[in-house]
Design a protein around this motif. Sequence first.
Motif, mmCIF file in Angstrom:
data_model
loop_
_atom_site.group_PDB
_atom_site.id
_atom_site.type_symbol
_atom_site.label_atom_id
_atom_site.label_comp_id
_atom_site.label_asym_id
_atom_site.label_seq_id
_atom_site.Cartn_x
_atom_site.Cartn_y
_atom_site.Cartn_z
ATOM 1 N N ARG A 101 -2.486 4.156 -5.015
ATOM 2 C CA ARG A 101 -2.298 3.886 -3.559
ATOM 3 C C ARG A 101 -1.652 2.567 -3.264
ATOM 4 N N THR A 102 -0.947 1.810 -4.304
ATOM 5 C CA THR A 102 -0.744 0.507 -4.611
ATOM 6 C C THR A 102 0.284 0.377 -5.410
ATOM 7 N N ALA A 103 1.070 -0.738 -4.760
ATOM 8 C CA ALA A 103 1.650 -1.216 -6.478
ATOM 9 C C ALA A 103 2.017 -3.016 -6.070
ATOM 10 N N ALA A 104 0.775 -3.369 -7.143
ATOM 11 C CA ALA A 104 0.834 -5.097 -6.864
ATOM 12 C C ALA A 104 1.085 -5.353 -8.442
ATOM 13 N N LEU A 123 1.173 -0.971 -0.267
ATOM 14 C CA LEU A 123 0.259 -0.076 0.009
ATOM 15 C C LEU A 123 0.548 1.136 -0.257
ATOM 16 N N VAL A 124 0.585 2.582 -0.584
ATOM 17 C CA VAL A 124 0.891 3.472 -0.661
ATOM 18 C C VAL A 124 0.624 5.078 -0.133
ATOM 19 N N PRO A 125 1.096 5.809 0.688
ATOM 20 C CA PRO A 125 0.532 6.558 1.345
ATOM 21 C C PRO A 125 -0.242 7.466 0.030
ATOM 22 N N GLY A 126 -0.615 8.599 0.027
ATOM 23 C CA GLY A 126 -1.070 9.687 -0.825
ATOM 24 C C GLY A 126 0.286 10.616 -0.939
ATOM 25 N N VAL A 127 0.314 11.381 -2.349
ATOM 26 C CA VAL A 127 0.784 12.819 -1.954
ATOM 27 C C VAL A 127 1.178 13.485 -0.764
ATOM 28 N N GLY A 128 -0.830 13.697 -0.418
ATOM 29 C CA GLY A 128 -0.744 14.821 0.439
ATOM 30 C C GLY A 128 -0.173 16.792 0.984
#
Lengths: 269, 313
Positions: B231-234, B137-142
């Motif tokens: 929001r993810t790398a799969a 899971l990847v956090p948002g850029v925010g």
Amino acid sequence: MTETETNMTRPVLEARGIVRRFGGITAVDGVDVTVGQGEIVGLIGPNGSGKSTMVNLLTGELAPDKGTIRFAGKDITGVAPYRRARLGIARSFQMLRMFTSMSVEDNMLTATHIHMKRGLLSSLLNLPSARAEEDEVRARARDLLAMFELEQFAGRPVTALSIGQQRMVELARGVLSGPKLFLLDEPAAGLAPPNVDRLIALIKRMRDEFGISILLIEHDMRVVRELCDRVVVLDSGELIAEGHPETVVNDPAVIEAYIGKGWSRRAQA
Amino acid sequence: MKHLALFAAAIALLALAPVVLGGHGLSVMTLTLTNLVLAVGLNLVAGYCGQFSFAQAAFFGIGAYTTAIMSRDLGTGVWINLPAGIIIAGLFGLVLGVPALRVKGHFLAIVTIAFQTVVYLTLVQWTDFTGGQNGILVPGVGETSILGIIRFNVQSLDSYYWLTLALAAVAIVVAWRLVHSRLGREWIAVRDDETLAQAVGVNTTTTKLSAFVASAAFAGAAGALNAYTMRTAAPDDFTIFISSIILAIMILGGKGTFLGPIVGAFILTIIPESLGEFSRYKMLFFGVLLILTITFLPGGIMQLVRNARTRRA
């Protein structure tokens, strides 16, 4: 030592004892070829005598099994083709080769990359210095295209030109790269007779105005006689005669190589 | 200058997309622009330099996992992860480029398929590092800023779309400069005639490697940003099927032309995504289209454009 060999200054090209085998066949067998500064040397011989192999050995596309090649005083025997080009050896091809998707002008420009002083980064960023250099090179390309009577075709796709015109592009491209030595592999092949006269005049200018030494592989004996200071004759990979064109073409060994034994006896009679 | 004005107008128009498009439409547009960057990058090595590659999705994945792993392990933000994704994908481009120097044509295609497969299998199998089949899971850029000056908050779909648009715009400019530089002319020289290229002094080894690296770097950039958007790398986003789609985009648009992959990206992303119920058949659609294009229109859509122009002239 022949008369011309003693007259010449330090040779530009000096190939000594070159041997190249393909399996059991020895295509080039202990051949010496030298080209002096400003000299036009003819390399002739019947089909399959090893002329094209010799050219490919000199440009580095093939590696010799034995022998050394010196160019402008440096040993270049194991040097890659693109490095030889950068050192100042240009070549034309027996079977015409062009960057077929490029314009005539771009075909010319590829030959100038080796001399561009501005770094790749300034070319990528299109900096004024890189643009100035590119403009200057384009101007030189246009001048040469004019010399070869091709200036009206500069922006055309190179494939839109006739074979004869493409041969001229090939020569102009070679001259633009600023070589010390130009290896011409049958430049008159497929040219109409009036164009052969033009070719002869242009090759003379390449030597006289640009100081380019030339090794000329050619079947058209008129071209050889009119241009060459000296001729080297190969037969079955061996050097069988060397000297002034007029002397060489009357040499019994040369006549025999070209037209066979019976004929040579009759020619002498 | 005419080119530049048209380009600026097109980007400005695309920037207005969130005004008219809803959530689904905007997702499709973001995907379009991502595919655009991938196809423009692939075109550098395959179109201009003539070195066929089936591995674009592998570099796309390497970019995405760079963002994912660096966010997870180092806590770095987008302005570190994006350049890192570009550099790391570029280095892997070099890794593929070296063996690719020795082979041509079909054999090169097989080498790139092998590379693509190895990268995919590594992403699936190296569970401790890559999260395996589930990915990371990847956090948002925010909230972020450019050099602390221009501050903005990337949270909404709109802002991810704009960020992707910005990347696409930069990618197009960089590709334009590459292709119209000395290096671009050398790529074309290698594609047209390698022997002749060497004879005029082009170092064909470094020229080919540079094309592989540039192509991979574009995919790395797309991947690094796409990991945030998704929001993810799969691993299943980086299969050979994705490589095939990017290849189809480039070929349908016109390989070796500047506009080809750009036009192709719009057509081949928007049409299949608009098929609704039938979108499950999109691979079939790509396959048939690719066969038809290669058979009847090897120069792609840009060939049609060129033909129309010469007829008018």
